[in-house]
Design a protein around this motif. Structure first.
Motif, PDB file in Angstrom:
ATOM      1  N   LEU A 193     -10.048  -2.024   5.376  1.00 25.48           N
ATOM      2  CA  LEU A 193      -9.263  -2.031   4.410  1.00 25.48           C
ATOM      3  C   LEU A 193      -9.852  -0.993   3.374  1.00 25.48           C
ATOM      4  O   LEU A 193     -11.069  -1.072   3.107  1.00 25.48           O
ATOM      5  N   CYS A 194      -8.761  -0.196   2.861  1.00 29.59           N
ATOM      6  CA  CYS A 194      -9.161   0.996   1.851  1.00 29.59           C
ATOM      7  C   CYS A 194      -8.348   0.822   0.659  1.00 29.59           C
ATOM      8  O   CYS A 194      -7.244   0.776   0.712  1.00 29.59           O
ATOM      9  N   TYR A 195      -9.120   0.957  -0.505  1.00 29.37           N
ATOM     10  CA  TYR A 195      -8.378   1.078  -1.880  1.00 29.37           C
ATOM     11  C   TYR A 195      -8.366   2.752  -2.135  1.00 29.37           C
ATOM     12  O   TYR A 195      -9.681   2.964  -2.512  1.00 29.37           O
ATOM     13  N   GLY A 198      -4.434  -2.983   0.081  1.00 29.51           N
ATOM     14  CA  GLY A 198      -4.670  -1.618   0.453  1.00 29.51           C
ATOM     15  C   GLY A 198      -4.387  -1.144   1.835  1.00 29.51           C
ATOM     16  O   GLY A 198      -3.368  -1.883   2.459  1.00 29.51           O
ATOM     17  N   VAL A 199      -4.751  -0.134   2.267  1.00 28.58           N
ATOM     18  CA  VAL A 199      -4.226   0.353   3.484  1.00 28.58           C
ATOM     19  C   VAL A 199      -5.507   0.284   4.782  1.00 28.58           C
ATOM     20  O   VAL A 199      -6.534   0.362   4.339  1.00 28.58           O
ATOM     21  N   GLU A 204      -8.220   5.568  -4.490  1.00 26.86           N
ATOM     22  CA  GLU A 204      -8.231   5.731  -5.844  1.00 26.86           C
ATOM     23  C   GLU A 204      -7.533   7.393  -6.059  1.00 26.86           C
ATOM     24  O   GLU A 204      -7.993   8.560  -5.644  1.00 26.86           O
ATOM     25  N   ARG A 205      -6.832   7.417  -7.253  1.00 27.66           N
ATOM     26  CA  ARG A 205      -6.395   8.788  -7.988  1.00 27.66           C
ATOM     27  C   ARG A 205      -5.949   8.632  -9.289  1.00 27.66           C
ATOM     28  O   ARG A 205      -5.173   7.612  -9.618  1.00 27.66           O
ATOM     29  N   ASP A 206      -6.353   9.342 -10.115  1.00 28.77           N
ATOM     30  CA  ASP A 206      -6.025   9.109 -11.667  1.00 28.77           C
ATOM     31  C   ASP A 206      -5.820   7.627 -12.129  1.00 28.77           C
ATOM     32  O   ASP A 206      -5.158   7.258 -12.639  1.00 28.77           O
ATOM     33  N   ASP A 207      -6.971   6.829 -11.830  1.00 30.14           N
ATOM     34  CA  ASP A 207      -7.239   5.721 -12.149  1.00 30.14           C
ATOM     35  C   ASP A 207      -6.214   4.591 -11.727  1.00 30.14           C
ATOM     36  O   ASP A 207      -5.627   3.475 -12.401  1.00 30.14           O
ATOM     37  N   LYS A 208      -5.665   4.954 -10.502  1.00 26.76           N
ATOM     38  CA  LYS A 208      -4.651   4.290  -9.817  1.00 26.76           C
ATOM     39  C   LYS A 208      -5.190   3.859  -8.282  1.00 26.76           C
ATOM     40  O   LYS A 208      -6.106   4.771  -7.803  1.00 26.76           O
ATOM     41  N   TYR A 209      -4.656   2.881  -7.701  1.00 27.98           N
ATOM     42  CA  TYR A 209      -5.037   2.596  -6.367  1.00 27.98           C
ATOM     43  C   TYR A 209      -3.554   2.972  -5.546  1.00 27.98           C
ATOM     44  O   TYR A 209      -2.566   2.291  -6.131  1.00 27.98           O
ATOM     45  N   LEU A 210      -3.612   3.335  -4.395  1.00 21.72           N
ATOM     46  CA  LEU A 210      -2.596   3.284  -3.525  1.00 21.72           C
ATOM     47  C   LEU A 210      -2.523   2.084  -2.955  1.00 21.72           C
ATOM     48  O   LEU A 210      -3.226   1.793  -1.989  1.00 21.72           O
ATOM     49  N   MET A 211      -1.364   1.323  -3.225  1.00 24.97           N
ATOM     50  CA  MET A 211      -1.015  -0.136  -2.698  1.00 24.97           C
ATOM     51  C   MET A 211       0.086  -0.055  -1.639  1.00 24.97           C
ATOM     52  O   MET A 211       1.119   0.580  -1.648  1.00 24.97           O
ATOM     53  N   LEU A 212      -0.093  -0.982  -0.713  1.00 19.50           N
ATOM     54  CA  LEU A 212       1.017  -1.134   0.200  1.00 19.50           C
ATOM     55  C   LEU A 212       1.510  -2.567  -0.100  1.00 19.50           C
ATOM     56  O   LEU A 212       1.079  -3.581   0.032  1.00 19.50           O
ATOM     57  N   HIS A 213       3.134  -2.555  -0.276  1.00 12.59           N
ATOM     58  CA  HIS A 213       3.736  -3.861  -0.539  1.00 12.59           C
ATOM     59  C   HIS A 213       4.241  -4.152   1.017  1.00 12.59           C
ATOM     60  O   HIS A 213       5.197  -3.423   1.485  1.00 12.59           O
ATOM     61  N   ARG A 214       3.619  -5.317   1.531  1.00 10.04           N
ATOM     62  CA  ARG A 214       3.736  -5.571   2.979  1.00 10.04           C
ATOM     63  C   ARG A 214       5.232  -6.442   2.862  1.00 10.04           C
ATOM     64  O   ARG A 214       5.452  -7.677   2.841  1.00 10.04           O
ATOM     65  N   VAL A 215       6.373  -5.395   3.364  1.00 12.63           N
ATOM     66  CA  VAL A 215       7.764  -6.160   3.249  1.00 12.63           C
ATOM     67  C   VAL A 215       8.487  -5.883   4.629  1.00 12.63           C
ATOM     68  O   VAL A 215       9.640  -6.484   4.814  1.00 12.63           O
ATOM     69  N   SER A 216       7.762  -4.864   5.488  1.00 11.69           N
ATOM     70  CA  SER A 216       8.678  -4.289   6.794  1.00 11.69           C
ATOM     71  C   SER A 216       8.181  -5.359   7.921  1.00 11.69           C
ATOM     72  O   SER A 216       9.471  -5.348   8.849  1.00 11.69           O
ATOM     73  N   LYS A 217       7.416  -5.823   8.296  1.00 15.33           N
ATOM     74  CA  LYS A 217       6.954  -6.476   9.558  1.00 15.33           C
ATOM     75  C   LYS A 217       7.460  -7.907   9.483  1.00 15.33           C
ATOM     76  O   LYS A 217       7.339  -8.512   8.669  1.00 15.33           O
ATOM     77  N   LYS A 218       8.204  -8.355  10.832  1.00 14.19           N
ATOM     78  CA  LYS A 218       8.272  -9.918  10.886  1.00 14.19           C
ATOM     79  C   LYS A 218       7.008 -10.439  11.205  1.00 14.19           C
ATOM     80  O   LYS A 218       6.073  -9.659  11.856  1.00 14.19           O
ATOM     81  N   ASN A 219       6.905 -11.801  10.651  1.00 11.66           N
ATOM     82  CA  ASN A 219       5.661 -12.460  11.104  1.00 11.66           C
ATOM     83  C   ASN A 219       4.356 -11.828  10.782  1.00 11.66           C
ATOM     84  O   ASN A 219       3.465 -12.034  11.511  1.00 11.66           O
ATOM     85  N   ASP A 220       4.360 -11.419   9.543  1.00  6.92           N
ATOM     86  CA  ASP A 220       3.282 -10.649   9.091  1.00  6.92           C
ATOM     87  C   ASP A 220       2.590 -11.842   7.978  1.00  6.92           C
ATOM     88  O   ASP A 220       3.272 -12.255   7.323  1.00  6.92           O
ATOM     89  N   ILE A 221       1.134 -12.077   8.533  1.00  6.47           N
ATOM     90  CA  ILE A 221       0.301 -12.720   7.410  1.00  6.47           C
ATOM     91  C   ILE A 221       0.646 -12.431   6.161  1.00  6.47           C
ATOM     92  O   ILE A 221       0.305 -13.155   5.128  1.00  6.47           O
ATOM     93  N   ASN A 222       0.810 -11.127   5.941  1.00  2.00           N
ATOM     94  CA  ASN A 222       0.418 -10.549   4.487  1.00  2.00           C
ATOM     95  C   ASN A 222       1.960 -10.290   3.987  1.00  2.00           C
ATOM     96  O   ASN A 222       2.069  -9.466   2.942  1.00  2.00           O
ATOM     97  N   LYS A 223       2.902 -10.947   4.421  1.00  2.00           N
ATOM     98  CA  LYS A 223       4.413 -10.501   4.159  1.00  2.00           C
ATOM     99  C   LYS A 223       4.553 -10.808   2.713  1.00  2.00           C
ATOM    100  O   LYS A 223       3.989 -11.971   1.922  1.00  2.00           O
ATOM    101  N   ASP A 224       5.051  -9.817   1.779  1.00  2.00           N
ATOM    102  CA  ASP A 224       5.262  -9.872   0.382  1.00  2.00           C
ATOM    103  C   ASP A 224       4.096  -9.862  -0.113  1.00  2.00           C
ATOM    104  O   ASP A 224       4.253  -9.789  -1.540  1.00  2.00           O
TER     105      ASP A 224
END
Length: 166
Positions: free
Chosen positions: A9-11, A37-38, A13-33
């Motif tokens: 898992l990677c966070y 990080g990526v 960083e750029r300009d005091d921000k993290y690139l975040m992934l909102h997990r909304v696309s896969k069915k049966n995803d333990i991380n749903k919603d």
């Protein structure tokens, strides 16, 4: 029977921000919603760094040029007697190059670091995100979740910590 998994898992960083992934696309995803990080699971013969670089490229389109290996997070979760133990290799990345792509696992968004803890995160993720900000040294974190996905035990560098849910 217990199942063992390896992932990264990677966070980024750029300009005091993290690139975040909102997990909304896969069915049966333990991380749903959830927002995470990526990263992803190891493929055969990969080192943690190989997996990290491949997963960042596949999920974001970016080439990761600079990163630090910050910690190992051990997750224990699932039905009693059939627990999954997942060893997550946690990185912070910088200096990505290339053009972003659409991610098939969800929506990528640069989020101000001060706002990240307000997102829909796993309780354990809040702990290691704070550690990334507050500690420079490598850490080992063990997070034990109940069958109903509540954080029940936390060990930092082998020492039991107080657990506060919510």
């Amino acid at each position: 029977m217990r199942k063992i998994k390896l992932c990264t898992l990677c966070y980024i960083e750029r300009d005091d921000k993290y690139l975040m992934l909102h997990r909304v696309s896969k069915k049966n995803d333990i991380n749903k919603d959830k927002w995470i990080g990526v990263g992803g699971h190891f493929e055969e013969m990969e080192s943690p760094e190989d997996c990290l670089i491949r997963e960042v490229r596949e999920e974001t389109g970016y080439e990761l040029c600079d990163f630090d290996f910050r910690g190992i997070v051990t997750f224990v979760y699932g039905k009693r007697g059939e627990e999954v133990v997942e060893y997550m290799h946690l990185f912070v990345g910088r200096n990505v190059v290339g053009e972003p792509i659409e991610c098939n696992e969800g929506i990528l968004k640069w989020v101000d670091k001060k706002e990240v803890l307000n997102l829909n995160l796993w309780e354990g993720d809040k702990i290691f995100l704070k550690l990334l900000e507050e500690r420079e040294e490598f850490f080992s974190l063990k997070l034990v979740y109940t069958e109903d996905e509540k954080l029940s035990e936390v060990f930092l560098d082998g020492k039991l910590q107080n657990v506060k849910n919510g």
